[in-house]
Motif scaffolding. Structure first.
Motif: not given
Length: 279
Positions: A229-254
């Motif tokens: 239920s927490k996860e679903e509530m969090i998703k509603k606050a996002m434009n992209i309706r999913r939680l991030g994955k670690p790989g989502d952060c990697a390319g921008i750091v590179s």
């Protein structure tokens, strides 16, 4: 007509080459022969960043507080054909920080990149219940150790003619997560640390930028999303309706560590799926 078609064809091919070059399709290994240190890099976001930097050509030295985690991660990444070594490092200990720097210099001849990712969060609850010991621990590891790690690395980066530091903060530095007061405050402090370091180190040709992940699905953040239920509530606050994955952060750091970002310093980039953060 034939000549016109040939000219049009050449123009189209030239434009395609430019477009491919700008998107990185024809550019391999943008971090070739760079040496990168990544703290807290045997799991989650740190591991994803270490892997991506190595995939992009860097020699990466990973670190963690536990030897078995270092050994496991080095074996995994080397098994993928990546140039990765590792060492135990508790960033809160000056001797460990110095050993990490010395190890990288001895193995690879210098340092070009630091990614400061280590953080702790020993508390969940009301800020009025936070003890002084908890405040001391959170600020020591999340803020002071980041500053001291940067201080230890800067002389080596300077010897190479410049380089890049990326500090991993959090979207919580802009929009606090509930019940994580000390952690939120420490991440806000890192935004200020980034600005100050960028200003002071620019003359040494060292760029300092900040990554502010949103809610990324890792063991570290599981207290916030383990309940469905927490996860679903969090998703509603996002434009992209999913939680991030670690790989989502990697390319921008590179990217921030590469020459493509040579005119970017003192900035914080939010990778949060559209989580509200700032104007």
């Amino acid at each position: 007509m034939q000549e016109a078609r040939l000219l049009l064809g050449r123009g189209a091919r030239a434009w395609k080459s430019v477009r491919m070059a700008s998107s990185g399709v024809t550019r391999r290994n943008p971090l070739a022969n760079k040496v990168a240190l990544v703290t807290a890099s045997t799991d989650g976001i740190g591991l994803a960043i270490a892997r991506r930097l190595a995939e992009d050509g860097a020699h990466v030295v990973i670190s963690s507080r536990k030897q078995q985690n270092v050994d496991r991660t080095v074996a995994t990444l080397q098994g993928e054909g990546l140039s990765v070594t590792g060492i135990v490092c508790h960033v809160g200990k000056a001797e460990d920080r110095e050993r990490l720097v010395t190890t990288a210099v001895n193995r690879h001849g210098g340092i070009d990149i630091l990614v400061s990712n280590a953080a702790v969060n020993p508390f969940f609850g009301n800020m009025m219940d936070v003890t002084e010991d908890v405040w001391d621990k959170v600020l020591k590891i999340n803020v002071t150790a980041t500053a001291m790690m940067t201080k230890a690395v800067v002389p080596e980066i300077e010897k190479r003619g410049g380089g890049s530091v990326v500090i991993v903060a959090s979207v919580a530095g802009f929009a606090p997560f509930p019940n994580l007061g000390p952690y939120n405050v420490s991440k806000t402090a890192l935004l200020g640390l980034t600005k100050n370091l960028a200003s002071e180190l620019a003359s040494k040709n060292i760029r300092v930028n900040c990554l502010a992940p949103g809610l990324i699905k890792t063991h570290f953040s599981s207290v916030l999303w383990s309940d469905e239920s927490k996860e679903e509530m969090i998703k509603k606050a996002m434009n992209i309706r999913r939680l991030g994955k670690p790989g989502d952060c990697a390319g921008i750091v590179s990217f921030l560590c590469s020459e493509d970002a040579s005119y970017i310093t003192g900035e914080t980039i939010v990778v949060g799926g559209g989580t509200p953060s700032r104007l």
